[in-house]
Design an enzyme around this catalytic site. Structure first.
Site, short mmCIF file in Angstrom:
data_model
loop_
_atom_site.label_atom_id
_atom_site.label_comp_id
_atom_site.label_asym_id
_atom_site.label_seq_id
_atom_site.Cartn_x
_atom_site.Cartn_y
_atom_site.Cartn_z
N GLY A 1 0.84 -1.19 0.00
CA GLY A 1 0.00 0.00 0.00
C GLY A 1 0.87 1.24 0.00
N GLN B 1 3.26 9.90 0.55
CA GLN B 1 4.53 9.21 0.86
C GLN B 1 5.57 9.41 -0.24
OE1 GLN B 1 2.32 5.32 1.94
NE2 GLN B 1 4.26 5.21 3.02
N CYS C 1 5.44 0.13 7.19
CA CYS C 1 5.17 1.29 6.35
C CYS C 1 6.44 1.64 5.59
CB CYS C 1 4.75 2.47 7.23
SG CYS C 1 4.41 3.98 6.31
N LEU C 2 6.31 1.88 4.30
CA LEU C 2 7.49 2.22 3.49
C LEU C 2 8.15 3.50 3.99
CD1 LEU C 2 6.19 1.34 -0.08
CD2 LEU C 2 8.00 0.16 1.19
N HIS D 1 -4.77 2.06 7.27
CA HIS D 1 -3.40 2.57 7.39
C HIS D 1 -3.15 3.69 6.36
CE1 HIS D 1 1.11 1.82 7.84
NE2 HIS D 1 1.06 2.50 6.70
N GLU D 2 -3.56 3.44 5.12
CA GLU D 2 -3.32 4.43 4.05
C GLU D 2 -4.21 5.66 4.22
OE1 GLU D 2 -0.71 4.04 2.43
OE2 GLU D 2 -0.41 1.93 2.86
N HIS E 1 -2.68 8.12 6.47
CA HIS E 1 -1.65 8.96 5.83
C HIS E 1 -2.27 10.26 5.28
CE1 HIS E 1 2.13 6.78 5.90
NE2 HIS E 1 1.55 5.65 5.48
C1 Y12 Z 1 -0.49 -4.09 7.10
C2 Y12 Z 1 0.51 -4.20 6.23
C3 Y12 Z 1 0.86 -3.12 5.45
C4 Y12 Z 1 0.16 -1.94 5.54
C5 Y12 Z 1 0.43 -0.71 4.73
C6 Y12 Z 1 1.36 -0.81 3.62
N1 Y12 Z 1 2.70 -1.03 4.08
C7 Y12 Z 1 3.68 -1.49 3.28
O1 Y12 Z 1 3.42 -1.70 2.12
C8 Y12 Z 1 5.00 -1.72 3.88
C9 Y12 Z 1 6.02 -2.09 3.15
C10 Y12 Z 1 7.37 -2.31 3.65
C11 Y12 Z 1 8.33 -2.79 2.76
C12 Y12 Z 1 9.63 -3.01 3.16
O2 Y12 Z 1 10.57 -3.48 2.27
C13 Y12 Z 1 11.44 -2.60 1.66
O3 Y12 Z 1 11.45 -1.44 1.94
C14 Y12 Z 1 12.33 -3.17 0.62
C15 Y12 Z 1 9.98 -2.80 4.46
O4 Y12 Z 1 11.29 -3.21 4.81
C16 Y12 Z 1 12.25 -2.35 5.17
O5 Y12 Z 1 12.01 -1.22 5.39
C17 Y12 Z 1 13.61 -2.90 5.28
C18 Y12 Z 1 9.06 -2.32 5.36
C19 Y12 Z 1 7.75 -2.07 4.96
C20 Y12 Z 1 -0.82 -1.85 6.43
C21 Y12 Z 1 -1.14 -2.92 7.18
CO CO Z 2 2.34 3.78 5.58
#
Ligand code: Y12
Ligand code: CO
Length: 174
Positions: free
Chosen positions: A45, A50, A95-96, A137-138, A141
């Protein structure tokens, strides 16, 4: 279109995003760039704020049972409004914009939202599970709210300490 992630504690993440009024080519260009960017960074997401576009637009691509994120599962949500919420669920969120940190957050289990698609058509979505969690979550934001704001005082303090340390480590490894 080159996008860059805005990371906590950057103050741009605290802005309230503005309603989308023009469903034009520049909105489509942004949405088209957000999707590959989100997939490359292993996201499910992403809100426009962001990537430094404070507009009420977000995308979601929840992995299927094989862990794939096919294009047909991509959801583009513009100007969402929650019209119903019920139940409670806890999920370990990430969260990214807050890299390398995951924490349990309580959310509504079932939600209904009204929103617009990229052409301005009005839609309704009634959902639960991970999609409902990720939408909440989004949508946070869009109000300048991050999932870390929902932690207990003690957990938040621990997070700030850990995050500062991780940021220092990342700086030195660059
Ligand atoms: C549950 C799950 C996710 C959400 C909201 C959206 N969040 C994400 O998409 C998080 C992504 C994410 C990706 C990562 O990987 C990289 O950055 C390569 C990450 O790992 C690191 O930061 C090392 C962390 C999060 C809401 C509810
Ligand atoms: Co986020």
């Amino acid at each position: 279109m080159k996008l860059n992630i805005v990371e906590y504690p950057d103050k741009r993440l605290r802005k309230k995003s503005k309603e989308v009024k023009e469903f034009d080519a520049s909105l489509h260009r942004l949405l088209d760039a957000m999707h590959p960017f989100m997939l490359e960074t292993n996201g499910i997401g992403l809100a426009a704020i962001q990537v430094d576009y404070p507009i009420r637009a977000l995308i979601l691509n929840i992995p299927d049972e094989d862990g794939e994120q096919p294009l047909e599962n991509l959801l583009e949500i513009i100007n969402p409004v929650m019209t119903y919420k019920s139940g409670e669920t806890t999920y370990q969120e990430g969260c990214l914009s807050v890299p390398q940190f995951y924490e349990d957050v309580k959310r509504f289990d079932t939600i209904v939202i009204n929103y617009q698609d990229r052409y301005g058509n009005t839609k309704t979505l009634d959902t639960d599970g991970l999609l409902a969690i990720a939408i909440q979550h989004e949508m946070d934001h869009l109000e300048g709210i991050l999932f870390i704001d929902k932690l207990s005082y003690a957990r938040r303090k621990k997070f700030e300490k850990e995050y500062k340390r991780m940021q220092k480590e990342r700086k030195h490894s660059k």
